[in-house]
Design a protein around this motif. Structure first.
Motif, mmCIF file in Angstrom:
data_model
loop_
_atom_site.group_PDB
_atom_site.id
_atom_site.type_symbol
_atom_site.label_atom_id
_atom_site.label_comp_id
_atom_site.label_asym_id
_atom_site.label_seq_id
_atom_site.Cartn_x
_atom_site.Cartn_y
_atom_site.Cartn_z
ATOM 1 N N PHE A 66 0.845 -1.185 0.000
ATOM 2 C CA PHE A 66 0.000 0.000 0.000
ATOM 3 C C PHE A 66 0.885 1.241 0.000
ATOM 4 O O PHE A 66 1.984 1.224 0.555
ATOM 5 C CB PHE A 66 -0.923 0.037 1.224
ATOM 6 C CG PHE A 66 -1.899 -1.105 1.301
ATOM 7 C CD1 PHE A 66 -3.117 -1.033 0.662
ATOM 8 C CD2 PHE A 66 -1.579 -2.253 1.992
ATOM 9 C CE1 PHE A 66 -4.027 -2.079 0.733
ATOM 10 C CE2 PHE A 66 -2.476 -3.306 2.066
ATOM 11 C CZ PHE A 66 -3.696 -3.232 1.425
ATOM 12 N N CYS A 67 0.381 2.309 -0.598
ATOM 13 C CA CYS A 67 1.097 3.581 -0.582
ATOM 14 C C CYS A 67 1.042 4.152 0.831
ATOM 15 O O CYS A 67 -0.033 4.242 1.435
ATOM 16 C CB CYS A 67 0.478 4.551 -1.590
ATOM 17 S SG CYS A 67 1.209 6.207 -1.540
ATOM 18 N N GLU A 68 2.219 4.535 1.339
ATOM 19 C CA GLU A 68 2.268 5.082 2.687
ATOM 20 C C GLU A 68 1.624 6.458 2.773
ATOM 21 O O GLU A 68 1.247 6.902 3.860
ATOM 22 C CB GLU A 68 3.725 5.158 3.153
ATOM 23 C CG GLU A 68 4.398 3.796 3.265
ATOM 24 C CD GLU A 68 5.856 3.914 3.696
ATOM 25 O OE1 GLU A 68 6.325 5.079 3.781
ATOM 26 O OE2 GLU A 68 6.501 2.883 3.933
ATOM 27 N N ALA A 69 1.490 7.162 1.656
ATOM 28 C CA ALA A 69 0.939 8.518 1.671
ATOM 29 C C ALA A 69 -0.581 8.539 1.554
ATOM 30 O O ALA A 69 -1.259 9.234 2.299
ATOM 31 C CB ALA A 69 1.565 9.361 0.565
ATOM 32 N N CYS A 70 -1.135 7.766 0.581
ATOM 33 C CA CYS A 70 -2.576 7.845 0.329
ATOM 34 C C CYS A 70 -3.312 6.534 0.514
ATOM 35 O O CYS A 70 -4.537 6.506 0.486
ATOM 36 C CB CYS A 70 -2.841 8.380 -1.083
ATOM 37 S SG CYS A 70 -2.365 7.235 -2.396
ATOM 38 N N GLY A 71 -2.581 5.407 0.674
ATOM 39 C CA GLY A 71 -3.236 4.130 0.876
ATOM 40 C C GLY A 71 -3.572 3.382 -0.394
ATOM 41 O O GLY A 71 -4.340 2.414 -0.367
ATOM 42 N N TYR A 72 -3.034 3.808 -1.541
ATOM 43 C CA TYR A 72 -3.301 3.112 -2.799
ATOM 44 C C TYR A 72 -2.838 1.660 -2.702
ATOM 45 O O TYR A 72 -1.764 1.368 -2.166
ATOM 46 C CB TYR A 72 -2.588 3.835 -3.938
ATOM 47 C CG TYR A 72 -2.701 3.147 -5.283
ATOM 48 C CD1 TYR A 72 -3.830 3.310 -6.073
ATOM 49 C CD2 TYR A 72 -1.670 2.339 -5.753
ATOM 50 C CE1 TYR A 72 -3.925 2.689 -7.304
ATOM 51 C CE2 TYR A 72 -1.757 1.706 -6.981
ATOM 52 C CZ TYR A 72 -2.892 1.876 -7.756
ATOM 53 O OH TYR A 72 -2.977 1.254 -8.970
ATOM 54 N N ASP A 73 -3.654 0.712 -3.217
ATOM 55 C CA ASP A 73 -3.337 -0.714 -3.161
ATOM 56 C C ASP A 73 -2.557 -1.084 -4.418
ATOM 57 O O ASP A 73 -3.104 -1.126 -5.515
ATOM 58 C CB ASP A 73 -4.629 -1.537 -3.072
ATOM 59 C CG ASP A 73 -4.361 -3.003 -2.735
ATOM 60 O OD1 ASP A 73 -3.282 -3.502 -3.079
ATOM 61 O OD2 ASP A 73 -5.260 -3.622 -2.127
ATOM 62 N N PHE A 74 -1.227 -1.365 -4.254
ATOM 63 C CA PHE A 74 -0.395 -1.725 -5.399
ATOM 64 C C PHE A 74 -0.758 -3.093 -5.956
ATOM 65 O O PHE A 74 -0.485 -3.391 -7.113
ATOM 66 C CB PHE A 74 1.088 -1.709 -5.006
ATOM 67 C CG PHE A 74 1.626 -0.335 -4.741
ATOM 68 C CD1 PHE A 74 1.782 0.566 -5.777
ATOM 69 C CD2 PHE A 74 1.959 0.065 -3.461
ATOM 70 C CE1 PHE A 74 2.275 1.840 -5.543
ATOM 71 C CE2 PHE A 74 2.445 1.334 -3.218
ATOM 72 C CZ PHE A 74 2.600 2.225 -4.251
ATOM 73 N N THR A 75 -1.368 -3.952 -5.145
ATOM 74 C CA THR A 75 -1.678 -5.312 -5.585
ATOM 75 C C THR A 75 -2.913 -5.355 -6.474
ATOM 76 O O THR A 75 -2.916 -5.954 -7.550
ATOM 77 C CB THR A 75 -1.894 -6.223 -4.366
ATOM 78 O OG1 THR A 75 -0.748 -6.170 -3.528
ATOM 79 C CG2 THR A 75 -2.131 -7.664 -4.801
ATOM 80 N N THR A 76 -4.011 -4.682 -6.022
ATOM 81 C CA THR A 76 -5.274 -4.735 -6.774
ATOM 82 C C THR A 76 -5.533 -3.489 -7.599
ATOM 83 O O THR A 76 -6.408 -3.482 -8.454
ATOM 84 C CB THR A 76 -6.449 -4.918 -5.801
ATOM 85 O OG1 THR A 76 -6.521 -3.782 -4.927
ATOM 86 C CG2 THR A 76 -6.260 -6.180 -4.950
ATOM 87 N N GLY A 77 -4.780 -2.399 -7.314
ATOM 88 C CA GLY A 77 -5.020 -1.140 -8.024
ATOM 89 C C GLY A 77 -6.216 -0.370 -7.502
ATOM 90 O O GLY A 77 -6.695 0.548 -8.152
ATOM 91 N N ALA A 78 -6.733 -0.749 -6.318
ATOM 92 C CA ALA A 78 -7.902 -0.059 -5.759
ATOM 93 C C ALA A 78 -7.503 1.315 -5.255
ATOM 94 O O ALA A 78 -6.467 1.484 -4.617
ATOM 95 C CB ALA A 78 -8.511 -0.886 -4.625
ATOM 96 N N MET A 79 -8.383 2.321 -5.541
ATOM 97 C CA MET A 79 -8.121 3.679 -5.093
ATOM 98 C C MET A 79 -8.431 3.792 -3.607
ATOM 99 O O MET A 79 -9.210 3.024 -3.054
ATOM 100 C CB MET A 79 -8.981 4.675 -5.879
ATOM 101 C CG MET A 79 -8.757 4.621 -7.376
ATOM 102 S SD MET A 79 -7.089 5.102 -7.833
ATOM 103 C CE MET A 79 -7.147 6.824 -7.443
#
Length: 272
Positions: free
Chosen positions: A87-100
């Protein structure tokens, strides 16, 4: 004859090295040949010395390229994250599923004060002044009186009597008469349906507690009489004001009777 052992040592013996004891293969080069062909790098446990090591401060050649692969840019907020982050430490973006992130769609910069159009607040001078309707304490009832009609010599038929017309008296002086566009006459108490009423027939005025009537030179006169008595025979004089008692009635035209009285709270609310 001197020969060279596999570790580069000169040896008088041609079977084992005089220095290190390593076996010397048959056909080994002599010391002179070894000097011509160049020294051979020693091998084995008796090597001439350890391989040179890098300086303490030197970094491996591939470190810079590896370092570049150790950062991961978030496609949502462009923040740099460690390689392999889920997950992005800044906004929480999921690198695995691409969920916003739940709380936001792709970042939209907040408006700056310069980008917001300044809309001036309305000033008192820019607001149209609309006068509030004046209240009233008195009103006039306009009736069709068949008895008064019987005393008048007119050819027009008398309208059917019914409920009175209620006219709030909002001014201290009101005109009683008929509308005339050519003379710009617009009386507050409009009796245009009565053919016996003049355009400017009479004026009603008050001092706040009493009401007065003044005939303005009408063609058929203005009559005042009590409700309990007979119908009046003589009109009031033109010019002077005549005070109205609480029980008095005005008779004008061919069939009109006007009663001035105080308004009830319900009438003030209904006509206010």
């Amino acid at each position: 004859m001197t020969v060279t052992c596999p570790n580069g040592h000169p040896s008088q013996a041609d079977d084992y090295c005089d220095v290190c004891g390593s076996p010397i293969e048959a056909g080994a080069e002599s010391g002179d040949a070894a000097s011509v062909s160049g020294s051979v790098s020693p091998t084995g446990p008796y090597a001439a010395g350890p391989a040179p090591t890098a300086a303490p401060g030197a970094a491996p050649a591939e470190t810079s390229s590896v370092a570049g692969a150790e950062s991961l840019e978030c496609p949502n907020c462009q923040a740099q994250n460690p390689a392999g982050a889920l997950f992005c430490e800044a906004c929480g973006y999921d690198f695995t599923t691409g969920a916003m992130p739940r709380s936001s769609a792709p970042n939209v910069p907040a408006p700056t004060p310069s980008s917001v159009q300044n809309v001036p607040a309305p000033t008192p001078s820019s607001v149209q002044n609309v006068p509030a309707p004046e209240g009233f304490d008195w009103l006039a009832e306009v009736w069709v009186d068949p008895d008064w009609y019987q005393t008048q010599e007119v050819e027009d038929p008398c309208p059917s009597p019914g409920l009175p017309l209620i006219v709030p008296l909002r001014s201290r002086s009101v005109l009683l008469g008929r509308v005339s566009q050519s003379r710009n006459t617009h009386p507050e108490i409009d009796l245009s349906s009565d053919p016996g009423v003049s355009r400017r027939h009479a004026q009603l005025s008050t001092d706040g507690t009493r009401w007065f009537v003044e005939d303005l030179g009408s063609s058929n006169g203005t009559f005042v009489g009590p409700a309990s008595g007979p119908l009046p025979d003589d009109p009031i004089s033109v010019g002077p004001k005549t005070e109205l008692d609480d029980d008095d009635r005005l008779y004008v035209g061919a069939w009109s009777r006007v009663v001035v009285r105080r308004a009830t709270p319900e009438e003030v609310e209904a006509h206010g």
